[in-house]
Design a protein around this motif. Structure first.
Motif, mmCIF file in Angstrom:
data_model
loop_
_atom_site.group_PDB
_atom_site.id
_atom_site.type_symbol
_atom_site.label_atom_id
_atom_site.label_comp_id
_atom_site.label_asym_id
_atom_site.label_seq_id
_atom_site.Cartn_x
_atom_site.Cartn_y
_atom_site.Cartn_z
ATOM 1 N N THR A 156 0.830 -1.198 0.000
ATOM 2 C CA THR A 156 0.000 0.000 0.000
ATOM 3 C C THR A 156 0.865 1.248 0.000
ATOM 4 O O THR A 156 1.978 1.253 0.554
ATOM 5 C CB THR A 156 -0.943 0.016 1.218
ATOM 6 N N VAL A 157 0.360 2.290 -0.639
ATOM 7 C CA VAL A 157 1.008 3.600 -0.626
ATOM 8 C C VAL A 157 0.415 4.403 0.529
ATOM 9 O O VAL A 157 -0.812 4.542 0.636
ATOM 10 C CB VAL A 157 0.812 4.341 -1.967
ATOM 11 N N PHE A 190 2.522 5.873 -7.251
ATOM 12 C CA PHE A 190 2.488 6.706 -6.050
ATOM 13 C C PHE A 190 1.289 7.654 -6.086
ATOM 14 O O PHE A 190 0.720 7.988 -5.043
ATOM 15 C CB PHE A 190 3.784 7.527 -5.926
ATOM 16 N N ALA A 191 0.899 8.091 -7.274
ATOM 17 C CA ALA A 191 -0.186 9.067 -7.405
ATOM 18 C C ALA A 191 -1.540 8.463 -7.068
ATOM 19 O O ALA A 191 -2.364 9.088 -6.391
ATOM 20 C CB ALA A 191 -0.200 9.647 -8.820
ATOM 21 N N THR A 192 -1.797 7.237 -7.536
ATOM 22 C CA THR A 192 -3.124 6.643 -7.364
ATOM 23 C C THR A 192 -3.173 5.530 -6.323
ATOM 24 O O THR A 192 -4.251 5.172 -5.849
ATOM 25 C CB THR A 192 -3.621 6.050 -8.692
ATOM 26 N N ASP A 235 11.919 6.812 -12.946
ATOM 27 C CA ASP A 235 11.264 8.095 -13.190
ATOM 28 C C ASP A 235 10.552 8.642 -11.960
ATOM 29 O O ASP A 235 9.958 9.725 -12.010
ATOM 30 C CB ASP A 235 10.288 7.991 -14.368
ATOM 31 N N GLY A 236 10.595 7.904 -10.858
ATOM 32 C CA GLY A 236 10.014 8.370 -9.605
ATOM 33 C C GLY A 236 8.509 8.233 -9.494
ATOM 34 O O GLY A 236 7.938 8.571 -8.458
ATOM 35 N N ARG A 237 7.858 7.711 -10.517
ATOM 36 C CA ARG A 237 6.395 7.665 -10.505
ATOM 37 C C ARG A 237 5.824 6.495 -9.717
ATOM 38 O O ARG A 237 4.736 6.584 -9.155
ATOM 39 C CB ARG A 237 5.872 7.593 -11.945
#
Length: 412
Positions: A337-338, A382-384, A363-365
């Motif tokens: 989980t993030v 990481f965003a979603t 790319d850090g994503r």
């Protein structure tokens, strides 16, 4: 000054012209190959490393054996009763009945060799990426090698000698030891800090016994963080998390610090501990535990702590480049989980089979986890907080690291 004769004058002018034109090398010397970033996945039980794209599709580029000398190593082990006893102990203990042939790995600055720690062979080796041959070998103290870390300048690699209670620091190109320092029992994770001027080591104590009941915690040994100055390799400080956890009101938690990551400014340290489904935040400046977060527990997880792999409940942690998100591998609970760093609230639980490590993509994503129980790696945005893709790899992937190879590389 003696004037140049005409032919010397012409030669000098030609050399100046080459340099002015941006020539990379003087004629007659080899040009350094162009490099590209990739991701290395260590398949611990079969002694191979998968090389995959470091972001995007994460497609597989090639596979490399890191045991070209396997027959020689096994002969040495079987001819030495003491080495054999420890070899079998590693196999039946942390190896869960399998050889542990690749724990950790990093590439040299020139991208021409892969440096690998091999627990069952108690060593660190460099594998030539062009030929697959062994370049150098460093036997660690004791009978098992473990986690490594590479210095920010890429010149040295630190390896934990888990039964020798020592961290060896090696020149990554030659394998020569440049320093070492003593640690607590069973050194594990290594992290360079302060621009490479300090090295933090976390010792986890004895994790291979069934003495896992909380009241038997005293049998696990001396567990602490050891901080060394990398210019002298002298120990400058030790941190015992036991009194700090007690002061925070969490006497129930083990003080065996497992995977750990720093915030970008190194003001906070986030880590997992043995037997715990959650993570701990340690304030480096105040020297106190600042937050503890319990993570969701899978109701299907066997509550018998002796069944958890090497005392791990959760094992794998990474942090996004901006420091806003943490990625948690819930090993025995079969999810990742993030986590929002501001609140420590978890995002969606991404189903994963025995996730064992977490790394940030080139790319850090994404957070990229190894699924040791499913022989694949999975990228999570990481965003979603949602899974992006999964890629099949070898038997029991554990560590995942970013490295570099020559452009156009193919596996030997």
């Amino acid at each position: 000054m003696v004037p140049l004769v005409p032919w010397k004058r012409l030669a000098a002018a030609a050399l100046v012209g080459l340099l002015a034109a941006g020539a990379a090398t003087v004629p007659g010397t080899a040009a350094a190959p162009a490099l590209r970033q990739v991701m290395f996945v260590g398949n611990n039980w079969d002694g191979t490393v998968d090389v995959i794209e470091a972001s995007g599709s994460y497609s597989r580029i090639g596979r490399l054996s890191v045991t070209p000398d396997r027959a020689q190593r096994l002969t040495e082990i079987y001819l030495n009763p003491i080495k054999l006893a420890f070899y079998l102990g590693v196999q039946q203990g942390p190896g869960e009945g399998h050889d542990q042939l690749v724990d950790d790995m990093y590439t040299t600055p020139t991208g021409d060799a892969l440096v690998v720690s091999r627990p069952s062979f108690a060593d660190v080796v460099a594998i030539d990426l062009a030929t697959g041959a062994l370049r150098w070998r460093f036997p660690v103290s004791g009978f098992r090698s473990d986690h490594m870390a590479v210095s920010p300048d890429g010149r040295t690699v630190a390896v934990s000698a888990s039964t020798g209670n020592t961290v060896h620091v090696l020149d990554i190109t030659t394998g020569r030891q440049v320093g070492s320092f003593a640690t607590g029992d069973k050194p594990h994770e290594n992290v360079y800090t302060n621009g490479g001027r300090q090295l933090w080591n976390m010792s986890i104590g004895e994790v291979n016994t069934d003495l896992d009941a909380p009241w038997l915690d005293f049998t696990k040994g001396d567990r602490k963080i050891t901080i060394a100055d990398t210019s002298t390799f002298s120990v400058v400080r030790t941190i015992d998390m036991r009194p700090r956890l007690d002061a925070f009101g969490r006497r129930d938690l083990s003080d065996a610090v497992r995977p750990a990551v720093f915030a970008p400014d190194e003001s906070k340290l986030y880590f997992q501990v043995s037997f715990f489904a959650g993570l701990v935040e340690y304030d480096v400046t105040t020297d106190k535990i600042s937050r503890v977060r319990d993570m969701p527990q899978n109701p299907a997880t066997d509550p018998d702590r002796t069944t958890w792999v090497n005392d791990s409940r959760h094992h794998g942690l990474s942090i996004s480049r901006d420091g806003a998100k943490l990625c948690v591998a819930g090993t025995m609970d079969d999810y990742a989980t993030v986590v929002d760093r501001a609140t420590l609230n978890p995002g969606p639980l991404v189903t994963a089979i025995k996730p064992y490590w977490a790394t940030v993509s080139a790319d850090g994503r994404d957070c990229v986890i190894s699924e040791a129980g499913a022989d694949k790696v999975t990228a999570i945005s990481f965003a979603t907080g949602r899974a992006v893709t999964s890629v099949g790899v070898g038997d029991h992937p554990q560590r995942v690291r970013i490295g570099q190879i020559p452009v156009g590389w193919t596996a030997p």
